[in-house]
Motif scaffolding. Sequence first.
Motif, PDB file in Angstrom:
ATOM      1  N   GLU A  15       0.826  -1.208   0.000  1.00 31.12           N
ATOM      2  CA  GLU A  15       0.000   0.000   0.000  1.00 31.12           C
ATOM      3  C   GLU A  15       0.860   1.258   0.000  1.00 31.12           C
ATOM      4  O   GLU A  15       0.554   2.224  -0.704  1.00 31.12           O
ATOM      5  N   VAL A  16       1.924   1.255   0.774  1.00 26.25           N
ATOM      6  CA  VAL A  16       2.826   2.414   0.810  1.00 26.25           C
ATOM      7  C   VAL A  16       3.465   2.611  -0.560  1.00 26.25           C
ATOM      8  O   VAL A  16       3.558   3.740  -1.058  1.00 26.25           O
ATOM      9  N   HIS A  17       3.890   1.523  -1.185  1.00 22.25           N
ATOM     10  CA  HIS A  17       4.494   1.604  -2.521  1.00 22.25           C
ATOM     11  C   HIS A  17       3.487   2.169  -3.522  1.00 22.25           C
ATOM     12  O   HIS A  17       3.825   3.053  -4.320  1.00 22.25           O
ATOM     13  N   ARG A  18       2.240   1.685  -3.474  1.00 25.03           N
ATOM     14  CA  ARG A  18       1.199   2.176  -4.379  1.00 25.03           C
ATOM     15  C   ARG A  18       0.888   3.644  -4.104  1.00 25.03           C
ATOM     16  O   ARG A  18       0.658   4.421  -5.038  1.00 25.03           O
ATOM     17  N   LEU A  19       0.903   4.043  -2.835  1.00 24.88           N
ATOM     18  CA  LEU A  19       0.674   5.452  -2.499  1.00 24.88           C
ATOM     19  C   LEU A  19       1.746   6.326  -3.129  1.00 24.88           C
ATOM     20  O   LEU A  19       1.451   7.369  -3.718  1.00 24.88           O
ATOM     21  N   HIS A  20       3.005   5.904  -3.035  1.00 26.89           N
ATOM     22  CA  HIS A  20       4.106   6.641  -3.670  1.00 26.89           C
ATOM     23  C   HIS A  20       3.851   6.779  -5.177  1.00 26.89           C
ATOM     24  O   HIS A  20       3.989   7.871  -5.736  1.00 26.89           O
ATOM     25  N   GLN A  21       3.511   5.663  -5.815  1.00 30.24           N
ATOM     26  CA  GLN A  21       3.292   5.672  -7.262  1.00 30.24           C
ATOM     27  C   GLN A  21       2.146   6.606  -7.652  1.00 30.24           C
ATOM     28  O   GLN A  21       2.279   7.407  -8.586  1.00 30.24           O
ATOM     29  N   LEU A  22       1.027   6.487  -6.958  1.00 29.47           N
ATOM     30  CA  LEU A  22      -0.143   7.282  -7.298  1.00 29.47           C
ATOM     31  C   LEU A  22       0.093   8.770  -7.038  1.00 29.47           C
ATOM     32  O   LEU A  22      -0.352   9.616  -7.806  1.00 29.47           O
ATOM     33  N   ALA A  23       0.814   9.075  -5.973  1.00 31.60           N
ATOM     34  CA  ALA A  23       1.130  10.469  -5.677  1.00 31.60           C
ATOM     35  C   ALA A  23       2.033  11.054  -6.766  1.00 31.60           C
ATOM     36  O   ALA A  23       1.849  12.200  -7.187  1.00 31.60           O
ATOM     37  N   GLN A  24       3.001  10.268  -7.233  1.00 31.47           N
ATOM     38  CA  GLN A  24       3.901  10.743  -8.289  1.00 31.47           C
ATOM     39  C   GLN A  24       3.151  10.999  -9.592  1.00 31.47           C
ATOM     40  O   GLN A  24       3.540  11.860 -10.375  1.00 31.47           O
ATOM     41  N   LEU A  25       2.074  10.250  -9.810  1.00 24.91           N
ATOM     42  CA  LEU A  25       1.270  10.427 -11.022  1.00 24.91           C
ATOM     43  C   LEU A  25       0.240  11.542 -10.865  1.00 24.91           C
ATOM     44  O   LEU A  25      -0.548  11.789 -11.775  1.00 24.91           O
ATOM     45  N   ALA A  26       0.227  12.194  -9.695  1.00 27.76           N
ATOM     46  CA  ALA A  26      -0.707  13.282  -9.388  1.00 27.76           C
ATOM     47  C   ALA A  26      -2.164  12.830  -9.472  1.00 27.76           C
ATOM     48  O   ALA A  26      -3.040  13.583  -9.903  1.00 27.76           O
ATOM     49  N   ILE A  27      -2.401  11.590  -9.048  1.00 26.99           N
ATOM     50  CA  ILE A  27      -3.765  11.072  -8.980  1.00 26.99           C
ATOM     51  C   ILE A  27      -4.475  11.809  -7.846  1.00 26.99           C
ATOM     52  O   ILE A  27      -3.899  11.987  -6.776  1.00 26.99           O
ATOM     53  N   PRO A  28      -5.718  12.242  -8.050  1.00 25.85           N
ATOM     54  CA  PRO A  28      -6.434  12.943  -6.981  1.00 25.85           C
ATOM     55  C   PRO A  28      -6.510  12.110  -5.695  1.00 25.85           C
ATOM     56  O   PRO A  28      -6.644  10.879  -5.746  1.00 25.85           O
ATOM     57  N   THR A  29      -6.415  12.789  -4.569  1.00 25.64           N
ATOM     58  CA  THR A  29      -6.384  12.123  -3.273  1.00 25.64           C
ATOM     59  C   THR A  29      -7.596  11.224  -3.061  1.00 25.64           C
ATOM     60  O   THR A  29      -7.469  10.112  -2.541  1.00 25.64           O
ATOM     61  N   GLN A  30      -8.770  11.675  -3.474  1.00 28.08           N
ATOM     62  CA  GLN A  30      -9.973  10.868  -3.314  1.00 28.08           C
ATOM     63  C   GLN A  30      -9.870   9.560  -4.091  1.00 28.08           C
ATOM     64  O   GLN A  30     -10.314   8.504  -3.620  1.00 28.08           O
ATOM     65  N   VAL A  31      -9.282   9.612  -5.281  1.00 37.47           N
ATOM     66  CA  VAL A  31      -9.123   8.419  -6.110  1.00 37.47           C
ATOM     67  C   VAL A  31      -8.099   7.478  -5.474  1.00 37.47           C
ATOM     68  O   VAL A  31      -8.290   6.260  -5.470  1.00 37.47           O
ATOM     69  N   ILE A  32      -7.026   8.037  -4.924  1.00 39.38           N
ATOM     70  CA  ILE A  32      -6.037   7.214  -4.218  1.00 39.38           C
ATOM     71  C   ILE A  32      -6.723   6.460  -3.086  1.00 39.38           C
ATOM     72  O   ILE A  32      -6.525   5.261  -2.911  1.00 39.38           O
ATOM     73  N   GLY A  33      -7.556   7.168  -2.327  1.00 39.57           N
ATOM     74  CA  GLY A  33      -8.283   6.522  -1.239  1.00 39.57           C
ATOM     75  C   GLY A  33      -9.144   5.367  -1.728  1.00 39.57           C
ATOM     76  O   GLY A  33      -9.167   4.295  -1.120  1.00 39.57           O
ATOM     77  N   LEU A  34      -9.835   5.578  -2.828  1.00 37.53           N
ATOM     78  CA  LEU A  34     -10.669   4.511  -3.385  1.00 37.53           C
ATOM     79  C   LEU A  34      -9.834   3.327  -3.848  1.00 37.53           C
ATOM     80  O   LEU A  34     -10.168   2.180  -3.586  1.00 37.53           O
ATOM     81  N   LYS A  35      -8.724   3.603  -4.530  1.00 38.36           N
ATOM     82  CA  LYS A  35      -7.868   2.536  -5.035  1.00 38.36           C
ATOM     83  C   LYS A  35      -7.228   1.726  -3.907  1.00 38.36           C
ATOM     84  O   LYS A  35      -7.005   0.531  -4.057  1.00 38.36           O
ATOM     85  N   LEU A  36      -6.945   2.398  -2.792  1.00 35.49           N
ATOM     86  CA  LEU A  36      -6.296   1.717  -1.666  1.00 35.49           C
ATOM     87  C   LEU A  36      -7.293   1.299  -0.584  1.00 35.49           C
ATOM     88  O   LEU A  36      -6.879   0.753   0.443  1.00 35.49           O
ATOM     89  N   ALA A  37      -8.571   1.544  -0.817  1.00 32.61           N
ATOM     90  CA  ALA A  37      -9.621   1.252   0.166  1.00 32.61           C
ATOM     91  C   ALA A  37      -9.306   1.910   1.506  1.00 32.61           C
ATOM     92  O   ALA A  37      -9.371   1.303   2.564  1.00 32.61           O
ATOM     93  N   ARG A  38      -8.933   3.209   1.413  1.00 35.55           N
ATOM     94  CA  ARG A  38      -8.583   4.011   2.588  1.00 35.55           C
ATOM     95  C   ARG A  38      -9.422   5.270   2.602  1.00 35.55           C
ATOM     96  O   ARG A  38      -9.838   5.761   1.551  1.00 35.55           O
TER      97      ARG A  38
END
Length: 61
Positions: A15-38
Amino acid sequence: MNAAAAPDRDWSEDEVHRLHQLAQLAIPTQVIGLKLARTLDSVVVKAGQLGLELPATHTTP
């Protein structure tokens, strides 16, 4: 209660690795939460702990 909503659920290495990746891609925070079920708060707090910058949240005037 859904396990994803549990406030004390630890972050896995994956999950931490995916968070790094998604943040680097400038994915919206809400979408990151959905993708990580957070929750949004969980993503924001963890990103802050890791020193990651998340994209600005769009708001309407």
